[in-house]
Design a protein around this motif. Sequence first.
Motif, PDB file in Angstrom:
ATOM      1  N   GLY A   1      46.534   0.198 -43.022  1.00 41.66           N
ATOM      2  CA  GLY A   1      45.377   1.091 -42.958  1.00 41.66           C
ATOM      3  C   GLY A   1      44.046   0.379 -42.838  1.00 41.66           C
ATOM      4  N   LYS A   2      44.074  -0.918 -42.595  1.00 43.89           N
ATOM      5  CA  LYS A   2      42.821  -1.672 -42.480  1.00 43.89           C
ATOM      6  C   LYS A   2      42.174  -1.430 -41.121  1.00 43.89           C
ATOM      7  CE  LYS A   2      44.289  -5.062 -45.746  1.00 43.89           C
ATOM      8  NZ  LYS A   2      43.567  -5.762 -46.685  1.00 43.89           N
ATOM      9  N   THR A   3      40.850  -1.474 -41.102  1.00 42.96           N
ATOM     10  CA  THR A   3      40.103  -1.303 -39.855  1.00 42.96           C
ATOM     11  C   THR A   3      40.098  -2.620 -39.086  1.00 42.96           C
ATOM     12  OG1 THR A   3      37.999  -1.982 -40.799  1.00 42.96           O
ATOM     13  CG2 THR A   3      38.580   0.378 -40.970  1.00 42.96           C
ATOM     14  N   ARG A   4      39.657  -2.556 -37.836  1.00 46.10           N
ATOM     15  CA  ARG A   4      39.584  -3.774 -37.024  1.00 46.10           C
ATOM     16  C   ARG A   4      38.658  -4.802 -37.665  1.00 46.10           C
ATOM     17  NH1 ARG A   4      39.310  -0.812 -31.132  1.00 46.10           N
ATOM     18  NH2 ARG A   4      41.435  -0.019 -31.259  1.00 46.10           N
ATOM     19  N   SER A   5      37.558  -4.335 -38.219  1.00 42.29           N
ATOM     20  CA  SER A   5      36.607  -5.247 -38.873  1.00 42.29           C
ATOM     21  C   SER A   5      37.224  -5.908 -40.105  1.00 42.29           C
ATOM     22  CB  SER A   5      35.336  -4.511 -39.274  1.00 42.29           C
ATOM     23  OG  SER A   5      34.692  -3.996 -38.132  1.00 42.29           O
ATOM     24  N   GLU A   6      37.932  -5.126 -40.898  1.00 42.12           N
ATOM     25  CA  GLU A   6      38.589  -5.681 -42.089  1.00 42.12           C
ATOM     26  C   GLU A   6      39.661  -6.703 -41.701  1.00 42.12           C
ATOM     27  OE1 GLU A   6      38.231  -1.867 -45.148  1.00 42.12           O
ATOM     28  OE2 GLU A   6      39.906  -1.949 -43.727  1.00 42.12           O
ATOM     29  N   ILE A   7      40.414  -6.383 -40.654  1.00 41.77           N
ATOM     30  CA  ILE A   7      41.447  -7.302 -40.170  1.00 41.77           C
ATOM     31  C   ILE A   7      40.799  -8.600 -39.697  1.00 41.77           C
ATOM     32  CG2 ILE A   7      43.227  -7.687 -38.411  1.00 41.77           C
ATOM     33  CD1 ILE A   7      43.718  -4.608 -38.509  1.00 41.77           C
ATOM     34  N   ALA A   8      39.723  -8.465 -38.924  1.00 45.57           N
ATOM     35  CA  ALA A   8      39.024  -9.650 -38.405  1.00 45.57           C
ATOM     36  C   ALA A   8      38.542 -10.524 -39.552  1.00 45.57           C
ATOM     37  CB  ALA A   8      37.857  -9.223 -37.523  1.00 45.57           C
ATOM     38  N   LYS A   9      37.980  -9.906 -40.580  1.00 47.00           N
ATOM     39  CA  LYS A   9      37.475 -10.657 -41.730  1.00 47.00           C
ATOM     40  C   LYS A   9      38.621 -11.370 -42.452  1.00 47.00           C
ATOM     41  CE  LYS A   9      34.514 -10.155 -45.767  1.00 47.00           C
ATOM     42  NZ  LYS A   9      33.734  -9.230 -46.579  1.00 47.00           N
ATOM     43  N   GLU A  10      39.720 -10.650 -42.664  1.00 44.46           N
ATOM     44  CA  GLU A  10      40.860 -11.226 -43.376  1.00 44.46           C
ATOM     45  C   GLU A  10      41.512 -12.369 -42.591  1.00 44.46           C
ATOM     46  OE1 GLU A  10      44.860  -9.716 -45.664  1.00 44.46           O
ATOM     47  OE2 GLU A  10      43.096  -8.438 -45.574  1.00 44.46           O
ATOM     48  N   LEU A  11      41.536 -12.247 -41.258  1.00 42.25           N
ATOM     49  CA  LEU A  11      42.158 -13.278 -40.425  1.00 42.25           C
ATOM     50  C   LEU A  11      41.156 -14.329 -39.945  1.00 42.25           C
ATOM     51  CD1 LEU A  11      44.576 -11.087 -38.257  1.00 42.25           C
ATOM     52  CD2 LEU A  11      45.097 -12.411 -40.319  1.00 42.25           C
ATOM     53  N   ASP A  12      39.912 -14.195 -40.386  1.00 43.21           N
ATOM     54  CA  ASP A  12      38.851 -15.136 -40.004  1.00 43.21           C
ATOM     55  C   ASP A  12      38.726 -15.241 -38.479  1.00 43.21           C
ATOM     56  OD1 ASP A  12      36.733 -16.832 -40.572  1.00 43.21           O
ATOM     57  OD2 ASP A  12      38.000 -18.633 -40.473  1.00 43.21           O
ATOM     58  N   THR A  13      38.565 -14.069 -37.858  1.00 44.84           N
ATOM     59  CA  THR A  13      38.402 -13.993 -36.410  1.00 44.84           C
ATOM     60  C   THR A  13      37.406 -12.882 -36.103  1.00 44.84           C
ATOM     61  OG1 THR A  13      39.614 -13.907 -34.311  1.00 44.84           O
ATOM     62  CG2 THR A  13      40.368 -12.413 -36.046  1.00 44.84           C
ATOM     63  N   THR A  14      37.218 -12.581 -34.839  1.00 42.03           N
ATOM     64  CA  THR A  14      36.257 -11.547 -34.459  1.00 42.03           C
ATOM     65  C   THR A  14      36.952 -10.202 -34.249  1.00 42.03           C
ATOM     66  OG1 THR A  14      36.503 -11.938 -32.083  1.00 42.03           O
ATOM     67  CG2 THR A  14      34.868 -13.291 -33.269  1.00 42.03           C
ATOM     68  N   PRO A  15      36.221  -9.100 -34.398  1.00 41.22           N
ATOM     69  CA  PRO A  15      36.805  -7.789 -34.094  1.00 41.22           C
ATOM     70  C   PRO A  15      37.291  -7.699 -32.644  1.00 41.22           C
ATOM     71  CG  PRO A  15      34.806  -7.500 -35.381  1.00 41.22           C
ATOM     72  CD  PRO A  15      34.887  -8.963 -35.010  1.00 41.22           C
ATOM     73  N   GLY A  16      36.614  -8.414 -31.747  1.00 43.96           N
ATOM     74  CA  GLY A  16      37.045  -8.433 -30.344  1.00 43.96           C
ATOM     75  C   GLY A  16      38.424  -9.051 -30.181  1.00 43.96           C
ATOM     76  N   SER A  17      38.676 -10.135 -30.922  1.00 51.67           N
ATOM     77  CA  SER A  17      40.004 -10.766 -30.882  1.00 51.67           C
ATOM     78  C   SER A  17      41.070  -9.820 -31.433  1.00 51.67           C
ATOM     79  CB  SER A  17      40.010 -12.059 -31.692  1.00 51.67           C
ATOM     80  OG  SER A  17      39.207 -13.031 -31.090  1.00 51.67           O
ATOM     81  N   VAL A  18      40.716  -9.114 -32.496  1.00 50.96           N
ATOM     82  CA  VAL A  18      41.644  -8.142 -33.075  1.00 50.96           C
ATOM     83  C   VAL A  18      41.943  -7.050 -32.050  1.00 50.96           C
ATOM     84  CG1 VAL A  18      41.944  -6.378 -34.874  1.00 50.96           C
ATOM     85  CG2 VAL A  18      40.980  -8.611 -35.457  1.00 50.96           C
ATOM     86  N   CYS A  19      40.907  -6.584 -31.363  1.00 47.27           N
ATOM     87  CA  CYS A  19      41.065  -5.550 -30.339  1.00 47.27           C
ATOM     88  C   CYS A  19      41.993  -6.041 -29.218  1.00 47.27           C
ATOM     89  CB  CYS A  19      39.705  -5.156 -29.785  1.00 47.27           C
ATOM     90  SG  CYS A  19      39.759  -3.749 -28.683  1.00 47.27           S
ATOM     91  N   ASN A  20      41.806  -7.298 -28.798  1.00 52.40           N
ATOM     92  CA  ASN A  20      42.678  -7.871 -27.758  1.00 52.40           C
ATOM     93  C   ASN A  20      44.122  -7.965 -28.222  1.00 52.40           C
ATOM     94  OD1 ASN A  20      40.635  -8.193 -25.880  1.00 52.40           O
ATOM     95  ND2 ASN A  20      40.134 -10.261 -26.558  1.00 52.40           N
ATOM     96  N   ARG A  21      44.319  -8.377 -29.468  1.00 51.19           N
ATOM     97  CA  ARG A  21      45.687  -8.465 -29.995  1.00 51.19           C
ATOM     98  C   ARG A  21      46.323  -7.081 -30.094  1.00 51.19           C
ATOM     99  NH1 ARG A  21      43.999 -12.937 -34.286  1.00 51.19           N
ATOM    100  NH2 ARG A  21      44.113 -14.737 -32.900  1.00 51.19           N
ATOM    101  N   MET A  22      45.530  -6.096 -30.485  1.00 51.75           N
ATOM    102  CA  MET A  22      46.058  -4.731 -30.571  1.00 51.75           C
ATOM    103  C   MET A  22      46.446  -4.220 -29.184  1.00 51.75           C
ATOM    104  SD  MET A  22      43.608  -3.222 -33.585  1.00 51.75           S
ATOM    105  CE  MET A  22      44.108  -1.546 -33.364  1.00 51.75           C
TER     106      MET A  22
END
Length: 184
Positions: free
Chosen positions: A146-167
């Motif tokens: 249930g984490k947001t893209r921003s929360e995921i990015a923070k937890e994985l030490d990456t950018t929300p854009g990278s999270v979006c690309n992985r998704m």
Amino acid sequence: MDLGTSWLQLYSEYEGTEKNINYFISDLKEREEKDIFDDMNLENVKWMKNNIKDIKVQLKSKILYEMNGISVEDIEKIKLTDQQKKIAILKINHSTKEVAEILNLTPSTIHKTFNRAINKILKYKRDKLNILSPQEKSVYFLYQEGKTRSEIAKELDTTPGSVCNRMYRIRKKLGRLSKTSKIE
């Protein structure tokens, strides 16, 4: 839950532990010279095996929750018998007793058939997730929590854009996911 650890991974680990316990039991039984400690170990290991079976049952239900249930699309893709498909589809919205009444079968038959279908579905889901890279799995499991893209990015030490690309890559690899799935 640790990053990257899912109910499915835990289930697989318990399955492996159960196999190791079976080997251990077999070895203990085949020993020619046994002492009192072997008998105690055998009793302890049998007790552990029963507990592992109970835990596996609980983990199966957690897996279904983690995967947000079973979609009709998934059921259609998996090589299930016609009866397994009928039961699995009905079990999405009905209890075992209701499915038994609808199909005029015993609840025991419904339960056994549904468990066989679940095992096939779990294997399908496990194989499906194995095509994801470790980074994609990390994003997938965090998103499932249930984490947001921003929360995921923070937890994985990456950018929300990278999270979006992985998704995006996750959706591309897993195909269209059910509407109840977190990754839309």
